[in-house]
Write an enzyme that holds these catalytic residues in place. Sequence first.
Site, PDB file in Angstrom:
ATOM      1  N   HIS A   1      94.746  -6.084   7.883  1.00  0.00           N
ATOM      2  CA  HIS A   1      94.544  -5.133   8.985  1.00  0.00           C
ATOM      3  C   HIS A   1      93.543  -5.675   9.995  1.00  0.00           C
ATOM      4  O   HIS A   1      93.757  -5.606  11.216  1.00  0.00           O
ATOM      5  CB  HIS A   1      94.054  -3.801   8.419  1.00  0.00           C
ATOM      6  CG  HIS A   1      94.061  -2.683   9.402  1.00  0.00           C
ATOM      7  ND1 HIS A   1      93.463  -1.466   9.148  1.00  0.00           N
ATOM      8  CD2 HIS A   1      94.581  -2.576  10.655  1.00  0.00           C
ATOM      9  CE1 HIS A   1      93.618  -0.674  10.191  1.00  0.00           C
ATOM     10  NE2 HIS A   1      94.292  -1.327  11.121  1.00  0.00           N
TER      11      HIS A   1
ATOM     12  N   HIS B   1      94.756  -6.382   1.771  1.00  0.00           N
ATOM     13  CA  HIS B   1      95.383  -5.515   2.772  1.00  0.00           C
ATOM     14  C   HIS B   1      94.394  -5.175   3.892  1.00  0.00           C
ATOM     15  O   HIS B   1      94.772  -5.120   5.066  1.00  0.00           O
ATOM     16  CB  HIS B   1      95.872  -4.227   2.113  1.00  0.00           C
ATOM     17  CG  HIS B   1      97.115  -4.401   1.313  1.00  0.00           C
ATOM     18  ND1 HIS B   1      98.234  -5.059   1.779  1.00  0.00           N
ATOM     19  CD2 HIS B   1      97.430  -3.989   0.046  1.00  0.00           C
ATOM     20  CE1 HIS B   1      99.179  -5.039   0.848  1.00  0.00           C
ATOM     21  NE2 HIS B   1      98.715  -4.401  -0.209  1.00  0.00           N
TER      22      HIS B   1
ATOM     23  N   HIS C   1      93.434  -7.635  -4.357  1.00  0.00           N
ATOM     24  CA  HIS C   1      94.717  -7.410  -3.690  1.00  0.00           C
ATOM     25  C   HIS C   1      94.579  -6.355  -2.595  1.00  0.00           C
ATOM     26  O   HIS C   1      95.042  -6.555  -1.463  1.00  0.00           O
ATOM     27  CB  HIS C   1      95.758  -6.963  -4.712  1.00  0.00           C
ATOM     28  CG  HIS C   1      97.086  -6.600  -4.118  1.00  0.00           C
ATOM     29  ND1 HIS C   1      98.098  -7.509  -3.951  1.00  0.00           N
ATOM     30  CD2 HIS C   1      97.560  -5.419  -3.640  1.00  0.00           C
ATOM     31  CE1 HIS C   1      99.144  -6.918  -3.400  1.00  0.00           C
ATOM     32  NE2 HIS C   1      98.838  -5.638  -3.201  1.00  0.00           N
ATOM     33  N   GLU C   2      93.942  -5.244  -2.921  1.00  0.00           N
ATOM     34  CA  GLU C   2      93.758  -4.186  -1.923  1.00  0.00           C
ATOM     35  C   GLU C   2      92.814  -4.645  -0.812  1.00  0.00           C
ATOM     36  O   GLU C   2      92.993  -4.268   0.358  1.00  0.00           O
ATOM     37  CB  GLU C   2      93.244  -2.913  -2.590  1.00  0.00           C
ATOM     38  CG  GLU C   2      94.167  -2.339  -3.659  1.00  0.00           C
ATOM     39  CD  GLU C   2      95.598  -2.117  -3.171  1.00  0.00           C
ATOM     40  OE1 GLU C   2      95.786  -1.874  -1.965  1.00  0.00           O
ATOM     41  OE2 GLU C   2      96.526  -2.206  -3.990  1.00  0.00           O
TER      42      GLU C   2
END
Length: 239
Positions: free
Chosen positions: A120, A116, A112-113
Site C-alpha cells: 500500500h 500488504h 505477510h500482513e
Amino acid sequence: MFLDASFLLLIPALILAIYAQIRVRSAYAKGSQIMARGGISGVEAAAIILRNSGIYDVGTEAISGKRRTSGVRIERTMGQLTDHYDPRSRVLRLSPDVYSGRSVAALGIAAHESGHAIQHAVGYFPLHLRTSFYPLASFGSWAAFPLFFLGFLFRSPSMMNLGILVFSLAVMFTVITLPVEFNASSRALSLLRSNNIVGSDELPYVKKVLSAAALTYVAATAMALLQLLRLIVLRNTRH
C-alpha cells in the site's frame, strides 16, 4: 443451488479447497510449535518491518527518499487466522496467537500482513486495483445468484446473462487477489531475512505456512472460475 449434472464441474475445486484448508491448518499447527530463536512476538516483528520500511505509527509521517508514507496502526483482532491488512483505514490486524505468538508461524503471518501494508505504501498496483474493485466484487457475490435464478426460473436469457456478468465481477476479484497474496508472501520471506527476525534455517518452516495459506486463494479462484463456467452451461441448457 441447481443440483444437477453441472454440479460435477465444481468437484475438482471442492477437493482442492478441502485439501487447502487441511494443509493450512496442519502447517499452521506445526509452525506454531516451533519457537523462533529471536524470541520476538508477531506484533514486534510487524513493528520492526514497518519501521525499517519507513512506515510508522498513525499520526506520524516519515519521508523515505521522495515518497511520503503515512502511518499504519497495528491492532489485535479476535479469532484464529483472521489476520489481515485494511488499506482503507490503514490498520494491520493480527489475531491473538499471531499478535503475541513467538513461533515461526506467527512471525510469518505477521510479516505477510506487513507486506500488504508495504504494498500500500509503495503504491503496488494490484493491491490498489483489488481495493478499488472490492465494492463491485461484493455486489457481484451478493446479486449474481438471485439474478441468475430468476432468469433460469422464468426462462429469461437476458436475466441469466446479467447474473453471469455480475458474477464475473466477483471472479475477477479472486483473480486479482492472487498476485497480491503471492507478492506479500515473497516480501514476507525477504523481510524476515533482511531484518534478522528469523534465521535462514527457520525460513523453510515459514515458507510452508505461507505456501499453504496461498493455496487457499488458488482454491478460491478455481472455485469461482468453475462456478462461472457452470452458470454458462446452465444458461445454454435452458435455451
